[in-house]
Scaffold this motif. Sequence first.
Motif, PDB file in Angstrom:
ATOM      1  N   ARG A   8      -6.278  23.820 -70.186  1.00 44.82           N
ATOM      2  CA  ARG A   8      -6.678  24.387 -71.636  1.00 44.82           C
ATOM      3  C   ARG A   8      -5.921  23.918 -72.558  1.00 44.82           C
ATOM      4  NH1 ARG A   8      -7.258  30.442 -68.785  1.00 44.82           N
ATOM      5  NH2 ARG A   8      -9.248  30.113 -67.226  1.00 44.82           N
ATOM      6  N   THR A   9      -5.178  22.596 -72.447  1.00 45.34           N
ATOM      7  CA  THR A   9      -4.164  22.281 -73.503  1.00 45.34           C
ATOM      8  C   THR A   9      -5.061  21.789 -74.753  1.00 45.34           C
ATOM      9  OG1 THR A   9      -4.460  19.998 -72.543  1.00 45.34           O
ATOM     10  CG2 THR A   9      -2.773  21.245 -71.370  1.00 45.34           C
ATOM     11  N   GLY A  10      -6.331  21.381 -74.443  1.00 42.10           N
ATOM     12  CA  GLY A  10      -6.964  20.926 -75.744  1.00 42.10           C
ATOM     13  C   GLY A  10      -6.911  19.138 -75.690  1.00 42.10           C
ATOM     14  N   LEU A  11      -6.047  18.874 -74.818  1.00 42.11           N
ATOM     15  CA  LEU A  11      -5.776  17.308 -74.585  1.00 42.11           C
ATOM     16  C   LEU A  11      -7.145  16.923 -73.642  1.00 42.11           C
ATOM     17  CD1 LEU A  11      -2.028  16.596 -73.984  1.00 42.11           C
ATOM     18  CD2 LEU A  11      -3.368  16.463 -76.003  1.00 42.11           C
ATOM     19  N   ARG A  12      -7.515  15.553 -73.945  1.00 47.78           N
ATOM     20  CA  ARG A  12      -8.461  15.030 -73.199  1.00 47.78           C
ATOM     21  C   ARG A  12      -8.035  13.635 -72.825  1.00 47.78           C
ATOM     22  NH1 ARG A  12     -13.402  17.590 -73.323  1.00 47.78           N
ATOM     23  NH2 ARG A  12     -14.578  15.957 -72.778  1.00 47.78           N
ATOM     24  N   VAL A  13      -8.283  13.648 -71.195  1.00 43.70           N
ATOM     25  CA  VAL A  13      -7.606  12.525 -70.793  1.00 43.70           C
ATOM     26  C   VAL A  13      -8.561  11.560 -70.223  1.00 43.70           C
ATOM     27  CG1 VAL A  13      -5.208  13.546 -70.179  1.00 43.70           C
ATOM     28  CG2 VAL A  13      -7.110  13.673 -68.411  1.00 43.70           C
ATOM     29  N   SER A  14      -8.315  10.104 -70.058  1.00 46.47           N
ATOM     30  CA  SER A  14      -9.328   9.233 -69.532  1.00 46.47           C
ATOM     31  C   SER A  14      -9.339   9.594 -67.820  1.00 46.47           C
ATOM     32  CB  SER A  14      -8.558   7.954 -69.752  1.00 46.47           C
ATOM     33  OG  SER A  14      -7.345   7.781 -69.069  1.00 46.47           O
ATOM     34  N   GLU A  15     -10.575   9.618 -67.316  1.00 49.29           N
ATOM     35  CA  GLU A  15     -10.949   9.909 -65.969  1.00 49.29           C
ATOM     36  C   GLU A  15     -10.356   8.944 -65.022  1.00 49.29           C
ATOM     37  OE1 GLU A  15     -14.915   9.080 -64.595  1.00 49.29           O
ATOM     38  OE2 GLU A  15     -15.103   7.320 -65.567  1.00 49.29           O
ATOM     39  N   LEU A  16      -9.616   7.815 -65.497  1.00 46.81           N
ATOM     40  CA  LEU A  16      -8.770   6.888 -64.713  1.00 46.81           C
ATOM     41  C   LEU A  16      -7.365   7.010 -65.286  1.00 46.81           C
ATOM     42  CD1 LEU A  16     -10.800   3.640 -63.973  1.00 46.81           C
ATOM     43  CD2 LEU A  16     -10.775   5.778 -62.442  1.00 46.81           C
ATOM     44  N   CYS A  17      -6.459   7.182 -64.544  1.00 47.63           N
ATOM     45  CA  CYS A  17      -4.926   7.347 -65.314  1.00 47.63           C
ATOM     46  C   CYS A  17      -4.061   6.000 -64.599  1.00 47.63           C
ATOM     47  CB  CYS A  17      -4.450   8.580 -64.565  1.00 47.63           C
ATOM     48  SG  CYS A  17      -2.621   8.727 -65.118  1.00 47.63           S
ATOM     49  N   LEU A  18      -3.212   5.480 -65.433  1.00 47.74           N
ATOM     50  CA  LEU A  18      -2.778   4.455 -64.809  1.00 47.74           C
ATOM     51  C   LEU A  18      -1.179   4.777 -64.017  1.00 47.74           C
ATOM     52  CD1 LEU A  18      -2.392   1.294 -64.711  1.00 47.74           C
ATOM     53  CD2 LEU A  18      -1.053   1.291 -66.650  1.00 47.74           C
ATOM     54  N   GLY A  19      -1.320   4.795 -62.634  1.00 51.08           N
ATOM     55  CA  GLY A  19      -0.047   5.026 -62.102  1.00 51.08           C
ATOM     56  C   GLY A  19       0.974   3.762 -62.106  1.00 51.08           C
ATOM     57  N   SER A  20       2.003   4.052 -62.014  1.00 51.27           N
ATOM     58  CA  SER A  20       3.185   3.046 -62.220  1.00 51.27           C
ATOM     59  C   SER A  20       4.438   2.912 -61.416  1.00 51.27           C
ATOM     60  CB  SER A  20       3.946   3.611 -63.583  1.00 51.27           C
ATOM     61  OG  SER A  20       4.511   5.198 -63.508  1.00 51.27           O
ATOM     62  N   MET A  21       4.191   3.507 -60.084  1.00 44.99           N
ATOM     63  CA  MET A  21       5.415   3.837 -59.572  1.00 44.99           C
ATOM     64  C   MET A  21       5.916   2.397 -58.656  1.00 44.99           C
ATOM     65  SD  MET A  21       3.802   5.316 -56.070  1.00 44.99           S
ATOM     66  CE  MET A  21       2.670   4.423 -54.719  1.00 44.99           C
ATOM     67  N   THR A  22       5.170   1.194 -58.808  1.00 45.56           N
ATOM     68  CA  THR A  22       5.765   0.027 -58.612  1.00 45.56           C
ATOM     69  C   THR A  22       6.506  -0.785 -59.609  1.00 45.56           C
ATOM     70  OG1 THR A  22       3.509  -1.195 -59.092  1.00 45.56           O
ATOM     71  CG2 THR A  22       3.689  -0.214 -56.805  1.00 45.56           C
ATOM     72  N   MET A 293     -16.162   2.354 -55.302  1.00 47.26           N
ATOM     73  CA  MET A 293     -16.692   3.245 -54.569  1.00 47.26           C
ATOM     74  C   MET A 293     -15.623   4.511 -54.340  1.00 47.26           C
ATOM     75  SD  MET A 293     -18.902   3.737 -50.929  1.00 47.26           S
ATOM     76  CE  MET A 293     -17.549   3.931 -50.088  1.00 47.26           C
ATOM     77  N   ALA A 294     -14.678   4.106 -53.899  1.00 49.65           N
ATOM     78  CA  ALA A 294     -13.645   5.180 -53.575  1.00 49.65           C
ATOM     79  C   ALA A 294     -13.110   5.822 -54.828  1.00 49.65           C
ATOM     80  CB  ALA A 294     -12.372   4.554 -52.726  1.00 49.65           C
ATOM     81  N   LEU A 295     -12.728   5.153 -55.878  1.00 48.48           N
ATOM     82  CA  LEU A 295     -12.335   5.742 -57.032  1.00 48.48           C
ATOM     83  C   LEU A 295     -13.195   6.504 -57.860  1.00 48.48           C
ATOM     84  CD1 LEU A 295     -10.273   2.720 -58.358  1.00 48.48           C
ATOM     85  CD2 LEU A 295      -9.404   4.713 -57.389  1.00 48.48           C
ATOM     86  N   ALA A 296     -14.568   5.958 -57.753  1.00 52.26           N
ATOM     87  CA  ALA A 296     -15.780   6.646 -58.255  1.00 52.26           C
ATOM     88  C   ALA A 296     -16.191   8.058 -57.750  1.00 52.26           C
ATOM     89  CB  ALA A 296     -16.884   5.647 -58.420  1.00 52.26           C
ATOM     90  N   LEU A 319     -10.176  -4.763 -61.010  1.00 50.83           N
ATOM     91  CA  LEU A 319     -11.103  -4.134 -59.974  1.00 50.83           C
ATOM     92  C   LEU A 319     -11.031  -2.642 -60.066  1.00 50.83           C
ATOM     93  CD1 LEU A 319     -13.266  -4.674 -57.707  1.00 50.83           C
ATOM     94  CD2 LEU A 319     -11.401  -4.566 -55.923  1.00 50.83           C
ATOM     95  N   ALA A 320     -10.062  -2.070 -60.258  1.00 45.04           N
ATOM     96  CA  ALA A 320     -10.057  -0.756 -60.344  1.00 45.04           C
ATOM     97  C   ALA A 320     -10.481   0.059 -61.689  1.00 45.04           C
ATOM     98  CB  ALA A 320      -8.312  -0.136 -60.134  1.00 45.04           C
ATOM     99  N   LEU A 321     -10.173  -0.671 -62.675  1.00 44.31           N
ATOM    100  CA  LEU A 321     -10.770  -0.372 -63.902  1.00 44.31           C
ATOM    101  C   LEU A 321     -12.051  -0.355 -64.175  1.00 44.31           C
ATOM    102  CD1 LEU A 321      -8.015  -1.983 -66.354  1.00 44.31           C
ATOM    103  CD2 LEU A 321      -8.574   0.361 -66.104  1.00 44.31           C
ATOM    104  N   GLY A 322     -12.811  -1.197 -63.216  1.00 45.24           N
ATOM    105  CA  GLY A 322     -14.073  -1.267 -63.198  1.00 45.24           C
ATOM    106  C   GLY A 322     -14.850   0.035 -62.582  1.00 45.24           C
ATOM    107  N   ALA A 323     -14.147   0.666 -61.850  1.00 49.62           N
ATOM    108  CA  ALA A 323     -14.837   2.179 -61.328  1.00 49.62           C
ATOM    109  C   ALA A 323     -15.155   2.871 -62.308  1.00 49.62           C
ATOM    110  CB  ALA A 323     -13.532   2.800 -60.427  1.00 49.62           C
ATOM    111  N   ALA A 324     -14.731   2.669 -63.778  1.00 49.11           N
ATOM    112  CA  ALA A 324     -15.246   3.733 -64.728  1.00 49.11           C
ATOM    113  C   ALA A 324     -16.669   3.532 -64.966  1.00 49.11           C
ATOM    114  CB  ALA A 324     -14.390   3.400 -66.131  1.00 49.11           C
ATOM    115  N   ASP A 325     -17.106   2.307 -64.519  1.00 54.56           N
ATOM    116  CA  ASP A 325     -18.573   1.865 -64.894  1.00 54.56           C
ATOM    117  C   ASP A 325     -19.507   2.375 -63.710  1.00 54.56           C
ATOM    118  OD1 ASP A 325     -17.794   0.930 -67.483  1.00 54.56           O
ATOM    119  OD2 ASP A 325     -17.283  -1.183 -66.538  1.00 54.56           O
TER     120      ASP A 325
END
Length: 347
Positions: A8-22, A293-296, A319-325
């Motif tokens: 309920r923050t009012g923010l809208r985030v992309s359905e894919l989030c870039l992880g950074s742990m590496t 498939m797994a991400l979608a 490849l992962a970013l392509g899951a958005a489509d």
Amino acid sequence: MKMNPLGRTGLRVSELCLGSMTWGTQNSEAEGHAQIDRALDAGVNFIDTAEMYPVNPKSAETQGRTEEVIGSWFARTGRRDDVILATKISGEGYQVVRDGAPISPATIRAAVEGSLKRLRTDHIDLYQLHWPNRGSYMFRQNWTYDPSGQNTARVLADMEDTLGALEREVERGTIRHVGLSNESAWGTAQWLRLAEAGRGPRMASLQNEYSLLCRLYDTDLAELSVHEDVGLLAFSPLAAGLLTGKYQGGAVPPGSRMTYVADLGGRVTKRMPDAVQAYLDIAARHGLDPVQMALAWVAQRPFTASVIFGATSPAQLDLALGAADVTLPDEVLRDIDAAHRAHPMPY
């Protein structure tokens, strides 16, 4: 790129989030910067990190380096306003950070200041509690989880104290919103109840593991998410790389996560390869890439706010970013449901 509400923050985030742990171990600073550039070009506006990153391996020498990579990207590009930035405070037991001290009013201020300095920013959009002080059933601890030793009054008092400290950071302007990670349905409900009672900010999101192979979220937490507008930020949606198929047949590609963590945090079991193969076969049968498939699939779940994925190479990232489509049709979803019934909880 689809955008979803962040609680309920009012923010809208992309359905894919870039992880950074590496970033800082398996990936260099330059590679981390290139990943951010490419992800933002593809429509991603959400980056997740943590003060304890990088991992694989974790060490005192590298702790905090991932936040520094993000900070140097902000400094180089001046694009802080283009990113919704999430980080996490480490909790009790992780000795590398504050000698394993629990999350408390005494540690929150120092942790926030440390992250701000490394990130080279004056605010954090989403500040998350990495795991509860009382413990968690996540990371395969569900098999032996026993909350009977918890003191309810002490747990609730600890939550109230923590919310008070987080409220003071919101008032200072150092953090804008708060979230949870590795939490349970009961725990999340208590955080929400205390916020409604005026004890501090409302938890906007819950970052828990969720994938085709790990579906603990599907019942009580799913119901809570839908009714309370606490979206899932799904981590490890590729099951630490298992759902790519690269580990099938006992393969261990050089430089892969399994070269650092042989059992992938308890995910390598006797039943796991057959479960993975079932999903690989579904993807092949329907002409889908198994990663997409797994991400979608995770993105299409009704309680998901964003799917956090990581990559160590440009090819993996694209490849992962392509899951958005990709939108999975009903026949694929039916096959996935059948595979889940045949291979429940493989680890």
